[in-house]
Motif scaffolding. Sequence first.
Motif, PDB file in Angstrom:
ATOM      1  N   UNK A  40     -10.094  13.687   5.964  1.00  0.00           N
ATOM      2  CA  UNK A  40      -8.718  13.746   5.728  1.00  0.00           C
ATOM      3  C   UNK A  40      -8.592  12.692   4.534  1.00  0.00           C
ATOM      4  N   UNK A  41      -7.111  12.832   4.126  1.00  0.00           N
ATOM      5  CA  UNK A  41      -6.628  11.887   3.274  1.00  0.00           C
ATOM      6  C   UNK A  41      -5.197  11.639   3.324  1.00  0.00           C
ATOM      7  N   UNK A  42      -4.902  10.356   3.432  1.00  0.00           N
ATOM      8  CA  UNK A  42      -3.485  10.150   3.654  1.00  0.00           C
ATOM      9  C   UNK A  42      -2.947   9.168   2.485  1.00  0.00           C
ATOM     10  N   UNK A  43      -1.720   9.749   1.982  1.00  0.00           N
ATOM     11  CA  UNK A  43      -1.317   8.814   0.703  1.00  0.00           C
ATOM     12  C   UNK A  43       0.078   8.633   1.239  1.00  0.00           C
ATOM     13  N   UNK A  44       0.621   7.392   1.118  1.00  0.00           N
ATOM     14  CA  UNK A  44       1.646   6.815   1.581  1.00  0.00           C
ATOM     15  C   UNK A  44       2.573   6.147   0.729  1.00  0.00           C
ATOM     16  N   UNK A  45       3.946   6.218   0.644  1.00  0.00           N
ATOM     17  CA  UNK A  45       4.781   5.330   0.142  1.00  0.00           C
ATOM     18  C   UNK A  45       6.048   5.075   0.896  1.00  0.00           C
TER      19      UNK A  45
ATOM     20  N   UNK B 115       9.043   1.765   2.375  1.00  0.00           N
ATOM     21  CA  UNK B 115       9.854   0.407   2.257  1.00  0.00           C
ATOM     22  C   UNK B 115       9.608  -0.551   3.523  1.00  0.00           C
ATOM     23  N   UNK B 116       9.844  -1.665   3.323  1.00  0.00           N
ATOM     24  CA  UNK B 116       9.510  -2.581   4.381  1.00  0.00           C
ATOM     25  C   UNK B 116      10.788  -3.350   4.358  1.00  0.00           C
ATOM     26  N   UNK B 117      11.395  -3.690   5.735  1.00  0.00           N
ATOM     27  CA  UNK B 117      12.470  -4.700   5.939  1.00  0.00           C
ATOM     28  C   UNK B 117      11.983  -5.406   6.949  1.00  0.00           C
ATOM     29  N   UNK B 118      11.873  -6.855   6.547  1.00  0.00           N
ATOM     30  CA  UNK B 118      11.795  -7.800   7.568  1.00  0.00           C
ATOM     31  C   UNK B 118      12.815  -8.224   8.371  1.00  0.00           C
ATOM     32  N   UNK B 119      12.893  -8.412   9.757  1.00  0.00           N
ATOM     33  CA  UNK B 119      13.763  -8.455  10.609  1.00  0.00           C
ATOM     34  C   UNK B 119      14.183 -10.141  10.953  1.00  0.00           C
ATOM     35  N   UNK B 120      13.347 -11.019  10.310  1.00  0.00           N
ATOM     36  CA  UNK B 120      13.346 -12.508  10.507  1.00  0.00           C
ATOM     37  C   UNK B 120      13.034 -13.091   9.094  1.00  0.00           C
ATOM     38  N   UNK B 121      13.554 -14.273   8.842  1.00  0.00           N
ATOM     39  CA  UNK B 121      13.279 -14.783   7.638  1.00  0.00           C
ATOM     40  C   UNK B 121      11.597 -15.050   7.402  1.00  0.00           C
ATOM     41  N   UNK B 122      11.131 -15.375   8.417  1.00  0.00           N
ATOM     42  CA  UNK B 122       9.541 -15.919   8.205  1.00  0.00           C
ATOM     43  C   UNK B 122       8.799 -14.330   8.131  1.00  0.00           C
ATOM     44  N   UNK B 123       9.407 -13.268   8.284  1.00  0.00           N
ATOM     45  CA  UNK B 123       8.823 -11.971   8.138  1.00  0.00           C
ATOM     46  C   UNK B 123       7.949 -11.486   9.450  1.00  0.00           C
ATOM     47  N   UNK B 124       8.010 -12.112  10.338  1.00  0.00           N
ATOM     48  CA  UNK B 124       6.972 -11.895  11.598  1.00  0.00           C
ATOM     49  C   UNK B 124       7.422 -10.615  12.327  1.00  0.00           C
ATOM     50  N   UNK B 125       8.635 -10.051  12.116  1.00  0.00           N
ATOM     51  CA  UNK B 125       8.934  -8.678  12.683  1.00  0.00           C
ATOM     52  C   UNK B 125       9.389  -7.945  11.476  1.00  0.00           C
ATOM     53  N   UNK B 126       8.643  -6.728  11.294  1.00  0.00           N
ATOM     54  CA  UNK B 126       9.161  -5.864  10.007  1.00  0.00           C
ATOM     55  C   UNK B 126       9.367  -4.447  10.603  1.00  0.00           C
ATOM     56  N   UNK B 127      10.085  -3.731  10.159  1.00  0.00           N
ATOM     57  CA  UNK B 127      10.147  -2.179  10.112  1.00  0.00           C
ATOM     58  C   UNK B 127       9.922  -1.493   8.835  1.00  0.00           C
ATOM     59  N   UNK B 128       8.955  -0.787   8.936  1.00  0.00           N
ATOM     60  CA  UNK B 128       8.557  -0.061   7.523  1.00  0.00           C
ATOM     61  C   UNK B 128       8.654   1.425   7.945  1.00  0.00           C
ATOM     62  N   UNK B 129       9.350   2.223   6.857  1.00  0.00           N
ATOM     63  CA  UNK B 129       9.340   3.458   6.865  1.00  0.00           C
ATOM     64  C   UNK B 129       9.230   3.911   5.639  1.00  0.00           C
ATOM     65  N   UNK B 130       8.495   5.110   5.671  1.00  0.00           N
ATOM     66  CA  UNK B 130       8.188   6.211   4.361  1.00  0.00           C
ATOM     67  C   UNK B 130       7.453   7.388   4.549  1.00  0.00           C
ATOM     68  N   UNK B 131       7.051   7.976   3.455  1.00  0.00           N
ATOM     69  CA  UNK B 131       6.504   9.281   3.493  1.00  0.00           C
ATOM     70  C   UNK B 131       5.158   9.401   3.256  1.00  0.00           C
ATOM     71  N   UNK B 132       4.406  10.030   4.138  1.00  0.00           N
ATOM     72  CA  UNK B 132       2.973  10.002   4.266  1.00  0.00           C
ATOM     73  C   UNK B 132       2.477  11.638   3.928  1.00  0.00           C
ATOM     74  N   UNK B 133       1.738  12.172   2.489  1.00  0.00           N
ATOM     75  CA  UNK B 133       1.258  13.119   2.485  1.00  0.00           C
ATOM     76  C   UNK B 133      -0.231  13.325   3.136  1.00  0.00           C
ATOM     77  N   UNK B 134      -0.359  14.145   4.310  1.00  0.00           N
ATOM     78  CA  UNK B 134      -1.498  13.942   5.082  1.00  0.00           C
ATOM     79  C   UNK B 134      -2.198  15.336   4.828  1.00  0.00           C
ATOM     80  N   UNK B 135      -3.259  15.320   4.135  1.00  0.00           N
ATOM     81  CA  UNK B 135      -4.092  16.722   3.930  1.00  0.00           C
ATOM     82  C   UNK B 135      -5.296  16.460   4.568  1.00  0.00           C
TER      83      UNK B 135
END
Length: 260
Positions: free
Chosen positions: A196-201, A203-223
């Motif tokens: 397999x190969x997974x290519x991903x891009x 965005x990251x959004x930190x839910x707190x100032x110290x970045x302990x909790x984050x939401x990441x979302x994006x597209x993965x081309x999975x062949x």
Amino acid sequence: MRSQTITIMTGILIAAFQATAQEVVPHNFAVWPGVELFLPFREDSRWGLFAEGYVKRVHFLKDPQGLFWRLGGSYYLKNGNRISGGLAWQYNYPYDAAALPYPWTDWRIWQQYMIRHVSPKNKEHAWVYRIRLEERWFGRKNDPTDEGYDYYKFETTLRLMLRSQWYIKPRVGVAVYDEVHLRVYSEERDEKIFDQNRIYAGLIYALDRDRYWRIETGYMFHSMWNAPESEPGRERINHTWRITLTGDVPLRKKLSTVRR
């Protein structure tokens, strides 16, 4: 930084278009919502837990693609790198013409070494290198109508990932990565080494100032090439949207102020 971002994104797009243009293969549109947790026992502990899980849907959330969880422990080295290992399980559903005609389980024992390197010129930019080895057992049936499995097929997979991430604002970041899966051992000798190969891009959004909790979302081309859940010689491409809640949270003591 801008030129580096443009170069990486251009490379991802070129690779995706080249793979799509080769030959006609099943294309699927999937969504993977999930969670990934790094849990040190204490704020200053060298030991911790690791947990990861995904609900995989396909055909724009219409049909199930798979269920996945990974559990284990981690040891944190003084230089910030991590050694981890544990168990994983995946339940796979038939979802395209290349799939086996029955659902099946995938049990794994896994070990990994993760290296994190922060750029000396820009502390907001980091490289992550991950080397993961998985010993895998695939449930197989001679008759698709049977209730149980007739045997378990064994494979060993080596996964190599290179990830780059940087924060463009205090709580907003960008991440890109490429991960290749290699079969270093398979009981079926005619299978390809390149799995397999997974290519991903994304965005990251930190839910707190110290970045302990984050939401990441994006597209993965999975062949996938002659993948374990496919019939011999069949291929597929999965266009996957990933949504992951990530946490680096000590189980005990007050959180530190060191940013991730």
